[in-house]
Design a protein around this motif. Structure first.
Motif, PDB file in Angstrom:
ATOM      1  N   ARG A  17      -8.588   3.395   4.235  1.00 33.59           N
ATOM      2  CA  ARG A  17      -9.479   2.396   4.831  1.00 33.59           C
ATOM      3  C   ARG A  17      -9.991   1.422   3.767  1.00 33.59           C
ATOM      4  O   ARG A  17     -10.042   0.204   3.991  1.00 33.59           O
ATOM      5  N   TYR A  18     -10.336   1.961   2.600  1.00 33.71           N
ATOM      6  CA  TYR A  18     -10.837   1.092   1.526  1.00 33.71           C
ATOM      7  C   TYR A  18      -9.748   0.145   1.043  1.00 33.71           C
ATOM      8  O   TYR A  18     -10.010  -1.051   0.821  1.00 33.71           O
ATOM      9  N   ALA A  19      -8.523   0.650   0.870  1.00 31.41           N
ATOM     10  CA  ALA A  19      -7.431  -0.207   0.398  1.00 31.41           C
ATOM     11  C   ALA A  19      -7.201  -1.365   1.363  1.00 31.41           C
ATOM     12  O   ALA A  19      -6.979  -2.510   0.940  1.00 31.41           O
ATOM     13  N   VAL A  75      -0.390  -3.991  -5.774  1.00 25.93           N
ATOM     14  CA  VAL A  75       0.010  -2.673  -5.270  1.00 25.93           C
ATOM     15  C   VAL A  75      -1.206  -1.755  -5.222  1.00 25.93           C
ATOM     16  O   VAL A  75      -1.866  -1.524  -6.245  1.00 25.93           O
ATOM     17  N   PHE A  76      -1.505  -1.222  -4.045  1.00 25.48           N
ATOM     18  CA  PHE A  76      -2.578  -0.242  -3.856  1.00 25.48           C
ATOM     19  C   PHE A  76      -1.945   1.139  -3.717  1.00 25.48           C
ATOM     20  O   PHE A  76      -0.916   1.286  -3.046  1.00 25.48           O
ATOM     21  N   ILE A  77      -2.564   2.135  -4.321  1.00 28.75           N
ATOM     22  CA  ILE A  77      -2.070   3.516  -4.231  1.00 28.75           C
ATOM     23  C   ILE A  77      -3.138   4.344  -3.533  1.00 28.75           C
ATOM     24  O   ILE A  77      -4.312   4.335  -3.938  1.00 28.75           O
ATOM     25  N   ILE A 131       0.876  -1.174   0.000  1.00 31.28           N
ATOM     26  CA  ILE A 131       0.000   0.000   0.000  1.00 31.28           C
ATOM     27  C   ILE A 131       0.914   1.225   0.000  1.00 31.28           C
ATOM     28  O   ILE A 131       1.628   1.460   0.978  1.00 31.28           O
ATOM     29  N   ALA A 132       0.904   1.955  -1.088  1.00 33.93           N
ATOM     30  CA  ALA A 132       1.782   3.112  -1.237  1.00 33.93           C
ATOM     31  C   ALA A 132       1.020   4.392  -0.927  1.00 33.93           C
ATOM     32  O   ALA A 132       0.126   4.786  -1.675  1.00 33.93           O
ATOM     33  N   GLY A 133       1.383   5.003   0.188  1.00 37.64           N
ATOM     34  CA  GLY A 133       0.806   6.288   0.572  1.00 37.64           C
ATOM     35  C   GLY A 133       1.930   7.294   0.745  1.00 37.64           C
ATOM     36  O   GLY A 133       2.085   7.888   1.812  1.00 37.64           O
ATOM     37  N   ASP A 177      -9.467  -2.693   3.387  1.00 40.80           N
ATOM     38  CA  ASP A 177     -10.603  -3.602   3.248  1.00 40.80           C
ATOM     39  C   ASP A 177     -10.510  -4.408   1.958  1.00 40.80           C
ATOM     40  O   ASP A 177     -10.840  -5.602   1.929  1.00 40.80           O
ATOM     41  N   SER A 178     -10.082  -3.760   0.879  1.00 37.68           N
ATOM     42  CA  SER A 178      -9.949  -4.445  -0.411  1.00 37.68           C
ATOM     43  C   SER A 178      -8.873  -5.522  -0.342  1.00 37.68           C
ATOM     44  O   SER A 178      -9.031  -6.626  -0.873  1.00 37.68           O
ATOM     45  N   LEU A 179      -7.763  -5.200   0.319  1.00 38.48           N
ATOM     46  CA  LEU A 179      -6.690  -6.171   0.489  1.00 38.48           C
ATOM     47  C   LEU A 179      -7.183  -7.373   1.303  1.00 38.48           C
ATOM     48  O   LEU A 179      -6.926  -8.541   0.954  1.00 38.48           O
ATOM     49  N   LEU A 180      -7.899  -7.112   2.366  1.00 38.49           N
ATOM     50  CA  LEU A 180      -8.450  -8.183   3.193  1.00 38.49           C
ATOM     51  C   LEU A 180      -9.427  -9.043   2.395  1.00 38.49           C
ATOM     52  O   LEU A 180      -9.447 -10.275   2.540  1.00 38.49           O
ATOM     53  N   ALA A 181     -10.222  -8.395   1.557  1.00 43.78           N
ATOM     54  CA  ALA A 181     -11.172  -9.143   0.732  1.00 43.78           C
ATOM     55  C   ALA A 181     -10.436 -10.094  -0.204  1.00 43.78           C
ATOM     56  O   ALA A 181     -10.862 -11.248  -0.396  1.00 43.78           O
TER      57      ALA A 181
END
Length: 400
Positions: free
Chosen positions: A322-324, A293-295, A105-107, A326-330
């Protein structure tokens, strides 16, 4: 269950911290190893930095110790600076070593966009971090003290703010409020001080702010001593001042640049497809090239219903983080989430002490009411990341 997945989060800004807190709350024990990488051991409340820069608030009030919020048994904090990303190898190179990941997760946040304007990088100051605002507040005092030794140099009392978006406008309002106190301290005639806001657009504040609110805001700031030059851009910045698109040269000892940001260059250098450094993500906030990879935050390019990108704000960064998570967990649990949808909860811009404008719940608000709503929103965010003790520490028992 197999080997735990390696999850690396880059940056403890609004998006990265939101993702880390969500994951440490929802991950099953032994399901994953989470590492949060940040170059400081604190989270910066960047939406408060304009106050610290102007001197109306202490810089330490914009910092929150990450150890107060993270569960060390669920989230490892690595104080390190990211040097480069190698997404094809699924690794991150830092000054503390190499991290390998299954999910990233890139923040990484943003950096100032200088638009190729000559001299801007060398001679302008930016509101970026607690250290940068310490420099600005000391520089402002230095200019007033320097004027007392050379009273003919009115340029020392001229403060140019490049950009009249949220940061630039809020800083100008705070500086205007602080200046009478500084003038008394340094025995300077307040009428000689000039605070000039330069804006390339036709109006201050972000596009979409109702016209009556913009007019109200300009009137309040003008009454405080802020002057505006609209539909005018800075073409060059020198040690002596700024040259404008209309040919005027404003001699100024202080230039604050607040006219735009771009995504972190590390993502561009790693080969991600970017526009001004922002990565175009899919509906689940994933890189279209690397689905692991989530941005999130300022480096994510997310389009709204109208097809235009959402502006990079703290509000959307928190929701993306928060969405990233949750999406990763999904993905880990073999489920899919609906696409990310931004829930815009209102916008408020402060104009200095006890003054603000904004739109909350579809209703325009001004003055003290808008200012109080802004304080409540800030307190609400503090509560979500640190509970009531943090709210009290940063509001009631804050440093002066």
């Amino acid at each position: 269950m197999g080997n735990p997945k390696r999850i690396v989060i880059l940056g403890a800004g609004y998006g990265g911290l939101a993702a880390a807190l969500r994951l440490q709350k929802k991950l099953r024990r032994g399901e994953a190893e989470v590492t949060l990488v940040n170059k400081h051991d604190y989270h910066t409340l960047t939406t408060h930095l304009h106050k610290s820069a102007a001197g109306t608030d202490h810089p330490d009030n914009a910092r929150v110790d990450l150890k107060e919020m993270l569960n060390s048994r669920r989230t490892r904090l690595l104080k390190a600076e990211v040097q480069r990303l190698e997404p094809t190898e699924r690794k991150v190179v830092t000054d503390r070593g190499v991290l390998r990941y299954d999910y990233l997760i890139a923040g990484l946040g943003s950096e100032p966009e200088m638009f190729g304007i000559p001299g801007l990088k060398e001679h302008a100051l930016t509101i970026r971090s607690t250290n940068s605002v310490r420099l600005i507040r000391q520089h402002i005092r230095y200019m007033l003290a320097k004027y007392k030794t050379q009273p003919k140099r009115l340029d020392y009392l001229t403060f140019v703010v490049g950009g009249a978006g949220f940061t630039g406008t809020e800083f100008a309002g705070e500086l205007a409020d602080k200046m009478p106190e500084l003038c008394r301290l340094f025995d300077v005639d307040p009428s000689l001080v000039r605070i000039c806001s330069i804006e390339a657009g036709a109006a201050p504040l972000p596009p979409g702010m109702p016209r009556e609110l913009v007019r109200y805001g300009m009137e309040k700031l003008t009454a405080k001593g802020v002057s505006f030059k609209l539909t005018t851009s800075i073409r060059e910045c020198t040690p002596e001042g700024v040259r404008l698109s209309d040919g005027e040269f404003i001699p100024a000892g202080t230039v604050i640049w607040a006219a735009g940001v771009r995504g972190n260059r590390l993502l561009e250098e790693a080969g991600f497809e970017t526009a001004r450094g922002r990565v175009a993500v899919d509906p689940c906030l994933r890189s279209r090239q690397h689905r692991e990879v989530f941005i999130v935050g300022d480096s994510a390019l997310v389009l709204g219903p109208s097809g235009t990108p959402y502006p990079p704000t703290a509000q959307i960064a928190v929701q993306q983080g928060r969405y990233a998570a949750d999406s990763l967990l999904a993905q880990l649990h073999g489920r899919r989430l609906p696409p990310f949808r931004y829930d815009h909860r209102g916008t408020v811009a402060t104009l200095g002490r006890a003054e603000a404008i904004g739109v909350v719940g579809g209703r325009a608000v001004t003055g003290l009411l808008a200012y109080v709503l802004k304080l409540l929103a800030d307190a609400g965010y503090l509560f979500t990341i640190g509970g009531l003790p943090l709210v009290l520490r940063k509001t009631v028992f804050r440093r002066s």
